[in-house]
Design a protein around this motif. Structure first.
Motif, PDB file in Angstrom:
ATOM      1  N   ILE A 181       0.854  -1.195   0.000  1.00  0.00           N
ATOM      2  CA  ILE A 181       0.000   0.000   0.000  1.00  0.00           C
ATOM      3  C   ILE A 181       0.891   1.248   0.000  1.00  0.00           C
ATOM      4  O   ILE A 181       1.752   1.397   0.864  1.00  0.00           O
ATOM      5  N   GLU A 182       0.657   2.123  -0.960  1.00  0.00           N
ATOM      6  CA  GLU A 182       1.418   3.375  -1.046  1.00  0.00           C
ATOM      7  C   GLU A 182       0.588   4.520  -0.475  1.00  0.00           C
ATOM      8  O   GLU A 182      -0.532   4.779  -0.928  1.00  0.00           O
ATOM      9  N   VAL A 183       1.145   5.200   0.526  1.00  0.00           N
ATOM     10  CA  VAL A 183       0.489   6.349   1.164  1.00  0.00           C
ATOM     11  C   VAL A 183       1.565   7.373   1.517  1.00  0.00           C
ATOM     12  O   VAL A 183       2.627   7.003   2.040  1.00  0.00           O
ATOM     13  N   HIS A 184       1.306   8.626   1.244  1.00  0.00           N
ATOM     14  CA  HIS A 184       2.249   9.707   1.556  1.00  0.00           C
ATOM     15  C   HIS A 184       3.661   9.421   1.036  1.00  0.00           C
ATOM     16  O   HIS A 184       4.663   9.666   1.708  1.00  0.00           O
ATOM     17  N   GLY A 185       3.737   8.871  -0.174  1.00  0.00           N
ATOM     18  CA  GLY A 185       5.027   8.730  -0.826  1.00  0.00           C
ATOM     19  C   GLY A 185       5.875   7.547  -0.401  1.00  0.00           C
ATOM     20  O   GLY A 185       7.024   7.428  -0.835  1.00  0.00           O
ATOM     21  N   ASN A 216      -1.107  -9.886   1.041  1.00  0.00           N
ATOM     22  CA  ASN A 216      -2.323  -9.367   0.419  1.00  0.00           C
ATOM     23  C   ASN A 216      -3.470  -9.230   1.420  1.00  0.00           C
ATOM     24  O   ASN A 216      -4.322  -8.343   1.263  1.00  0.00           O
ATOM     25  N   HIS A 217      -3.503 -10.094   2.422  1.00  0.00           N
ATOM     26  CA  HIS A 217      -4.460  -9.898   3.511  1.00  0.00           C
ATOM     27  C   HIS A 217      -4.181  -8.577   4.222  1.00  0.00           C
ATOM     28  O   HIS A 217      -5.100  -7.849   4.613  1.00  0.00           O
ATOM     29  N   PHE A 218      -2.893  -8.281   4.389  1.00  0.00           N
ATOM     30  CA  PHE A 218      -2.481  -7.049   5.048  1.00  0.00           C
ATOM     31  C   PHE A 218      -2.942  -5.821   4.264  1.00  0.00           C
ATOM     32  O   PHE A 218      -3.546  -4.894   4.820  1.00  0.00           O
ATOM     33  N   THR A 219      -2.660  -5.792   2.956  1.00  0.00           N
ATOM     34  CA  THR A 219      -3.052  -4.626   2.170  1.00  0.00           C
ATOM     35  C   THR A 219      -4.563  -4.501   2.062  1.00  0.00           C
ATOM     36  O   THR A 219      -5.111  -3.395   2.034  1.00  0.00           O
ATOM     37  N   ASP A 220      -5.259  -5.626   2.025  1.00  0.00           N
ATOM     38  CA  ASP A 220      -6.723  -5.591   1.996  1.00  0.00           C
ATOM     39  C   ASP A 220      -7.265  -4.993   3.294  1.00  0.00           C
ATOM     40  O   ASP A 220      -8.209  -4.201   3.278  1.00  0.00           O
ATOM     41  N   ILE A 261      -5.667  -2.891   5.352  1.00  0.00           N
ATOM     42  CA  ILE A 261      -5.369  -1.455   5.367  1.00  0.00           C
ATOM     43  C   ILE A 261      -6.338  -0.697   4.461  1.00  0.00           C
ATOM     44  O   ILE A 261      -6.868   0.360   4.828  1.00  0.00           O
ATOM     45  N   SER A 262      -6.543  -1.212   3.262  1.00  0.00           N
ATOM     46  CA  SER A 262      -7.445  -0.547   2.324  1.00  0.00           C
ATOM     47  C   SER A 262      -8.852  -0.404   2.915  1.00  0.00           C
ATOM     48  O   SER A 262      -9.481   0.656   2.811  1.00  0.00           O
ATOM     49  N   TRP A 263      -9.326  -1.451   3.552  1.00  0.00           N
ATOM     50  CA  TRP A 263     -10.669  -1.421   4.136  1.00  0.00           C
ATOM     51  C   TRP A 263     -10.745  -0.396   5.264  1.00  0.00           C
ATOM     52  O   TRP A 263     -11.720   0.367   5.361  1.00  0.00           O
ATOM     53  N   ARG A 264      -9.728  -0.346   6.095  1.00  0.00           N
ATOM     54  CA  ARG A 264      -9.746   0.590   7.227  1.00  0.00           C
ATOM     55  C   ARG A 264      -9.611   2.037   6.775  1.00  0.00           C
ATOM     56  O   ARG A 264     -10.202   2.933   7.380  1.00  0.00           O
ATOM     57  N   LEU A 265      -8.843   2.268   5.718  1.00  0.00           N
ATOM     58  CA  LEU A 265      -8.617   3.643   5.272  1.00  0.00           C
ATOM     59  C   LEU A 265      -9.692   4.147   4.327  1.00  0.00           C
ATOM     60  O   LEU A 265     -10.114   5.313   4.414  1.00  0.00           O
ATOM     61  N   THR A 266     -10.131   3.312   3.404  1.00  0.00           N
ATOM     62  CA  THR A 266     -11.027   3.786   2.337  1.00  0.00           C
ATOM     63  C   THR A 266     -12.389   3.108   2.326  1.00  0.00           C
ATOM     64  O   THR A 266     -13.286   3.571   1.606  1.00  0.00           O
ATOM     65  N   GLY A 267     -12.542   2.014   3.076  1.00  0.00           N
ATOM     66  CA  GLY A 267     -13.792   1.270   3.023  1.00  0.00           C
ATOM     67  C   GLY A 267     -13.901   0.398   1.781  1.00  0.00           C
ATOM     68  O   GLY A 267     -14.974  -0.129   1.487  1.00  0.00           O
ATOM     69  N   LYS A 268     -12.790   0.223   1.058  1.00  0.00           N
ATOM     70  CA  LYS A 268     -12.773  -0.599  -0.149  1.00  0.00           C
ATOM     71  C   LYS A 268     -11.845  -1.790   0.033  1.00  0.00           C
ATOM     72  O   LYS A 268     -10.843  -1.703   0.749  1.00  0.00           O
ATOM     73  N   ARG A 269     -12.166  -2.897  -0.631  1.00  0.00           N
ATOM     74  CA  ARG A 269     -11.316  -4.077  -0.650  1.00  0.00           C
ATOM     75  C   ARG A 269     -10.414  -4.035  -1.875  1.00  0.00           C
ATOM     76  O   ARG A 269     -10.737  -3.393  -2.882  1.00  0.00           O
ATOM     77  N   ILE A 270      -9.266  -4.726  -1.803  1.00  0.00           N
ATOM     78  CA  ILE A 270      -8.408  -4.827  -2.974  1.00  0.00           C
ATOM     79  C   ILE A 270      -9.064  -5.783  -3.972  1.00  0.00           C
ATOM     80  O   ILE A 270      -9.906  -6.613  -3.586  1.00  0.00           O
ATOM     81  N   PRO A 271      -8.725  -5.698  -5.254  1.00  0.00           N
ATOM     82  CA  PRO A 271      -9.320  -6.604  -6.250  1.00  0.00           C
ATOM     83  C   PRO A 271      -9.133  -8.069  -5.874  1.00  0.00           C
ATOM     84  O   PRO A 271      -8.061  -8.481  -5.423  1.00  0.00           O
ATOM     85  N   GLY A 272     -10.174  -8.859  -6.084  1.00  0.00           N
ATOM     86  CA  GLY A 272     -10.170 -10.251  -5.660  1.00  0.00           C
ATOM     87  C   GLY A 272      -9.114 -11.115  -6.315  1.00  0.00           C
ATOM     88  O   GLY A 272      -8.623 -12.074  -5.708  1.00  0.00           O
ATOM     89  N   TRP A 273      -8.720 -10.775  -7.553  1.00  0.00           N
ATOM     90  CA  TRP A 273      -7.772 -11.639  -8.266  1.00  0.00           C
ATOM     91  C   TRP A 273      -6.393 -11.646  -7.628  1.00  0.00           C
ATOM     92  O   TRP A 273      -5.618 -12.587  -7.818  1.00  0.00           O
ATOM     93  N   ILE A 274      -6.085 -10.623  -6.837  1.00  0.00           N
ATOM     94  CA  ILE A 274      -4.740 -10.517  -6.262  1.00  0.00           C
ATOM     95  C   ILE A 274      -4.480 -11.599  -5.221  1.00  0.00           C
ATOM     96  O   ILE A 274      -3.369 -12.125  -5.112  1.00  0.00           O
ATOM     97  N   ASN A 275      -5.503 -11.970  -4.478  1.00  0.00           N
ATOM     98  CA  ASN A 275      -5.315 -12.980  -3.420  1.00  0.00           C
ATOM     99  C   ASN A 275      -6.182 -14.212  -3.646  1.00  0.00           C
ATOM    100  O   ASN A 275      -6.428 -14.987  -2.729  1.00  0.00           O
ATOM    101  N   ARG A 276      -6.600 -14.419  -4.891  1.00  0.00           N
ATOM    102  CA  ARG A 276      -7.509 -15.532  -5.189  1.00  0.00           C
ATOM    103  C   ARG A 276      -6.873 -16.894  -4.914  1.00  0.00           C
ATOM    104  O   ARG A 276      -7.525 -17.809  -4.428  1.00  0.00           O
ATOM    105  N   LEU A 277      -5.578 -17.019  -5.193  1.00  0.00           N
ATOM    106  CA  LEU A 277      -4.924 -18.314  -5.007  1.00  0.00           C
ATOM    107  C   LEU A 277      -4.928 -18.722  -3.542  1.00  0.00           C
ATOM    108  O   LEU A 277      -5.074 -19.899  -3.216  1.00  0.00           O
ATOM    109  N   ALA A 278      -4.781 -17.743  -2.642  1.00  0.00           N
ATOM    110  CA  ALA A 278      -4.822 -18.053  -1.212  1.00  0.00           C
ATOM    111  C   ALA A 278      -6.203 -18.527  -0.802  1.00  0.00           C
ATOM    112  O   ALA A 278      -6.344 -19.445   0.008  1.00  0.00           O
ATOM    113  N   ARG A 279      -7.235 -17.903  -1.365  1.00  0.00           N
ATOM    114  CA  ARG A 279      -8.601 -18.325  -1.025  1.00  0.00           C
ATOM    115  C   ARG A 279      -8.884 -19.722  -1.538  1.00  0.00           C
ATOM    116  O   ARG A 279      -9.524 -20.530  -0.852  1.00  0.00           O
ATOM    117  N   VAL A 280      -8.407 -20.017  -2.746  1.00  0.00           N
ATOM    118  CA  VAL A 280      -8.569 -21.376  -3.275  1.00  0.00           C
ATOM    119  C   VAL A 280      -7.782 -22.356  -2.411  1.00  0.00           C
ATOM    120  O   VAL A 280      -8.260 -23.439  -2.076  1.00  0.00           O
TER     121      VAL A 280
END
Length: 227
Positions: free
Chosen positions: A56-60, A128-132, A134-153
């Protein structure tokens, strides 16, 4: 009580403008940087699968999560799009937030206390769980599902992901190795030396994990626990 004067309205407008200026200065984009862990992604990504690292990129600066063997922060920062040992693929804007750098630093140190290096797990708690999170806590959005799909499978069929794929996104912390004395006997064991080091500087080791000299990453200081 008298009617509001023109100066009162002018003061209100000035306060509003000042607040807007402050919020504008603190506003920053939240961006997901995605990396390939294997060249095979070039073929499997079209099928909706791949092995990816994300930060996750924030403030440079970019923040990620990786594995090591200690119960302290596994959260690290690098220059954006430069996470070592992986191939940068793309960046995905996730939104913007109004948070000053100091406020974000407090936030990421709190996250570091929840993501220790020895809790990293490819299936249940990876980068990817980590970035998901952070994204949820900061923006209320999840990262795209394809990024961590292999872990879910893999969580449904762990046999698909062999243990050898549990790669770390950070450099391993050097372990103390026993060395031979002149009489041929080994000196203090690595674990004993580590315990001694921790006892001598336990407070610092608890909250801060320093990278090795020349390392391209820096571990985030973990927020102290409130008793």
């Amino acid at each position: 009580m008298g009617e509001p004067t023109t100066s009162d309205y002018d003061d209100d407008d000035a306060n509003i403008n000042m607040n807007n200026t402050i919020n504008s200065c603190n506003e920053t984009q939240v961006v997901l940087n995605v990396y390939d862990l294997t060249p095979m992604n070039n073929y499997t990504v079209w099928l909706g699968f791949g092995i990816f690292h994300s930060g996750i990129e924030v403030h440079g600066m970019e923040y990620g999560f990786g594995a090591h063997d200690f119960p302290i922060s596994g959260v690290f920062e690098v220059e954006p799009k430069t996470c070592p040992d992986f191939s940068y693929r793309c960046s995905i804007p996730l939104g913007s937030i109004s948070m000053p750098p100091s406020g974000f630093r407090t936030f990421i140190e709190s996250m570091a206390s929840e993501y220790h290096g020895d809790t990293y797990h490819l299936i249940s708690k990876n980068c990817n769980h980590f970035t998901d999170d952070i994204s949820w806590r900061l923006t209320g959005k999840r990262i795209p599902g394809w990024i961590n799909r292999l872990a879910r499978v893999g969580s449904f069929c762990s046999c698909l992901l062999p243990e050898s794929l549990q790669v770390t996104t950070v450099k391993q912390i050097p372990e103390f190795q026993p060395c031979a004395e002149e009489d041929g006997t080994a000196s203090m064991s690595g674990s004993s030396e580590l315990e001694l080091s921790e006892s001598e500087d336990a407070e610092q080791d608890k909250h801060l994990l320093s990278p090795a000299p020349g390392s391209e990453i820096a571990f985030i200081k973990e927020a102290p626990k409130v008793n």
